[in-house]
Structures are given as structure tokens and as C-alpha cells.
Enzyme design. Structure first.
Site, PDB file in Angstrom:
ATOM      1  N   HIS A  99      38.620  39.519  50.875  1.00  0.00           N
ATOM      2  CA  HIS A  99      37.463  39.390  49.993  1.00  0.00           C
ATOM      3  C   HIS A  99      37.172  40.724  49.298  1.00  0.00           C
ATOM      4  O   HIS A  99      37.034  40.781  48.068  1.00  0.00           O
ATOM      5  CB  HIS A  99      36.259  38.930  50.822  1.00  0.00           C
ATOM      6  CG  HIS A  99      34.974  38.843  50.065  1.00  0.00           C
ATOM      7  ND1 HIS A  99      34.334  37.650  49.828  1.00  0.00           N
ATOM      8  CD2 HIS A  99      34.174  39.795  49.505  1.00  0.00           C
ATOM      9  CE1 HIS A  99      33.227  37.872  49.144  1.00  0.00           C
ATOM     10  NE2 HIS A  99      33.109  39.175  48.946  1.00  0.00           N
ATOM     11  N   GLU A 100      37.095  41.777  50.091  1.00  0.00           N
ATOM     12  CA  GLU A 100      36.788  43.091  49.521  1.00  0.00           C
ATOM     13  C   GLU A 100      37.965  43.647  48.707  1.00  0.00           C
ATOM     14  O   GLU A 100      37.763  44.327  47.695  1.00  0.00           O
ATOM     15  CB  GLU A 100      36.393  44.073  50.629  1.00  0.00           C
ATOM     16  CG  GLU A 100      35.199  43.643  51.463  1.00  0.00           C
ATOM     17  CD  GLU A 100      33.960  43.350  50.627  1.00  0.00           C
ATOM     18  OE1 GLU A 100      33.841  43.896  49.510  1.00  0.00           O
ATOM     19  OE2 GLU A 100      33.119  42.566  51.087  1.00  0.00           O
ATOM     20  N   HIS A 130      37.753  42.275  45.213  1.00  0.00           N
ATOM     21  CA  HIS A 130      36.801  43.038  44.394  1.00  0.00           C
ATOM     22  C   HIS A 130      37.463  44.318  43.878  1.00  0.00           C
ATOM     23  O   HIS A 130      37.404  44.634  42.680  1.00  0.00           O
ATOM     24  CB  HIS A 130      35.581  43.435  45.229  1.00  0.00           C
ATOM     25  CG  HIS A 130      34.606  42.333  45.483  1.00  0.00           C
ATOM     26  ND1 HIS A 130      34.109  41.520  44.492  1.00  0.00           N
ATOM     27  CD2 HIS A 130      34.004  41.927  46.642  1.00  0.00           C
ATOM     28  CE1 HIS A 130      33.251  40.652  45.021  1.00  0.00           C
ATOM     29  NE2 HIS A 130      33.175  40.877  46.318  1.00  0.00           N
TER      30      HIS A 130
END
Length: 262
Positions: free
Chosen positions: A54-55, A58
Site C-alpha cells: 500500500h505504502e 503511494h
């Protein structure tokens, strides 16, 4: 220019992935003497892997949008220890899972927004994380909606269903347009400067507010009705996710219903 060392996969992440793979194998084969522990390690490991991805999504989107600083910060290595705070990044999300089977957002990466031009790019950076949870949910539920469950042991099926529930809850909650969450980050570039300034002081409390709302029984019931509705559309029934959560909490007495064949 991003060096090789700045994008080399972290040994920490590889270790977590290895634990996930081994415990998943133990759940599948029934090798573990106490399958609940194997389910706990498998689901927790896979959940932490999804937090890292998820990170990473980003950071990778920010990199291609013009922010090269994400590489120097170690965000491209998938190392969860590189995120803002180990407690917020890993410990709290796992505690939320244990307490209520909810996949709440975890760590965060700092993006130098001043290096990125264009509102669409800013929105895509915010959306990249929860879209990773959506993709993870699709992968977890693939055996269900593809009707490919023949030969899949019940404990593994239950664990996979529970993991899918975590990904769906994480995706939904991340897309809530509340300051501090990715959903607000998607729409923020399109808001007026005055509104952004007025909302900015509330950003640190957005996640706390969402968690507080989920403690309201009516809101909690409505939220999980929506989650289970989506899961049913993907072929995962409530019995599967319930038994997955039951097995995950191995320190409790297991529900004998979940041990029945079928």
C-alpha cells in the site's frame, strides 16, 4: 536518479513474506500441530505485506510524478520500518485486526507535494494505496469467484476469506473522504484553497474519528453489511470470514461449528 540500493527489497520485508509463505503452507497442509497459530501468522504476515505494498504504491506513484525524495527516504525498499512510526505502521493495524477484524490504515509515507505538478497526479498518488488493497482483495477472492475451491482445505479457505475481508475494509475505509485518509487526499487537490486551509487542522484526527464512528453499533452494523455484501458478490460468504476470524484468534476456544465439513 534512483540508485540500486534505494530500490533494493528490504530483508525485513523478505523475512515477513517468508513467514507468510511458510505459515500459509502449514495451514494448507495441516502440518502445524495448532493450526490456529499458523492461521494467525499467515493472515498477520499477509496483512503486513499488504500494508507495505500500500505504502509502496503511494511512493512509486509519487516517484513517477516527480518526487525523487521518496527513494532517499527508503520507501521503495518495502521496509515497514521506514514508514512514519513503527507503532502506527504495524502494531496498531494488527491490534485493530485482533480486536475487531477491521483492516484500518497503517503507516504513512511523506510525499514532497511541492515537487509534483498537476492536480490529477496528486489524486493518483493518494488513490494508489487503497487501489492496492482492492487488487489484493481481488486476488484473495479469486478462488471463490472463479469457483476454484476444489481441493482447497477448509482452514486455508477460511483464512483467505478473512484476509479478503481485511482488504475490503481497508479499501473502503481508506477511500472515505475524511481528512487524514487517502480518500480525502484524492479530492483535496480539487478543493479551493480556503476549504483546504479550514480542513487542515482536523487531518491528525481523521482516523480516530473513523474508528470512533465504528464503535457506534448502528454504524458498525451498516459498515459490515456493506462489506459482507461486497464479499458475497465476490463469492465469499459470512460463514467463511467468521471461521477465518475465529481461527485467527487462536488463544480463544474455537467454535466447533467451523470444524464441521463443508
Amino acid at each position: 536518479m534512483v540508485s540500486t540500493s534505494q530500490r533494493r527489497i528490504s530483508p525485513v520485508f523478505l523475512g515477513i513474506a517468508a513467514v507468510t509463505a511458510v505459515s500459509g503452507w502449514a495451514v494448507w497442509t495441516g502440518f502445524a500441530e495448532r493450526p490456529g497459530i499458523a492461521v494467525f501468522l499467515f493472515v498477520t504476515g499477509a496483512w503486513v505485506v499488504s500494508l507495505c505494498l500500500h505504502e509502496y504504491a503511494h511512493a512509486r506513484t509519487a516517484l513517477h510524478s516527480g518526487d525523487l525524495s521518496v527513494a532517499a527516504k527508503g520507501y521503495l525498499t518495502l521496509d515497514p520500518l521506514k514508514y512514519t512510526h513503527a507503532l502506527l505502521s504495524i502494531v496498531l493495524p494488527v491490534l485493530f485486526v485482533i480486536m475487531g477484524g477491521i483492516g484500518l490504515p497503517g503507516g504513512a509515507v511523506y510525499i514532497d507535494r511541492g515537487r509534483i505538478h498537476g492536480r490529477l497526479r496528486h489524486s493518483l498518488i493518494s488513490a494508489a494505496g487503497p487501489l492496492t488493497n482492492v487488487l489484493f482483495a481481488i486476488v484473495c477472492t479469486a478462488p471463490f469467484w472463479l469457483h476454484a475451491l476444489d481441493g482447497v482445505p477448509a482452514p486455508f479457505r477460511h483464512a483467505l476469506g478473512f484476509l479478503a475481508l481485511l482488504q475490503v475494509t481497508a479499501a473502503i475505509l481508506n477511500f472515505v473522504p475524511v481528512p487524514g485518509l487517502d480518500g480525502y487526499g484524492v479530492i483535496e487537490p480539487w478543493l479551493s484553497y480556503r476549504i483546504r486551509r479550514q480542513v487542515e487542522p482536523f487531518a491528525p484526527f481523521g482516523l480516530i474519528a473513523v474508528f470512533g464512528v465504528l464503535w457506534i453499533p448502528e454504524a458498525n452494523a451498516a459498515f459490515f453489511d456493506a462489506v459482507h455484501g461486497l464479499l458475497r458478490a465476490l463469492g465469499v460468504d459470512e460463514f467463511t470470514t467468521y471461521c477465518g476470524f475465529d481461527a485467527y484468534r487462536f488463544w480463544r476456544t474455537a467454535d466447533p461449528v467451523c470444524s464441521l465439513p463443508g
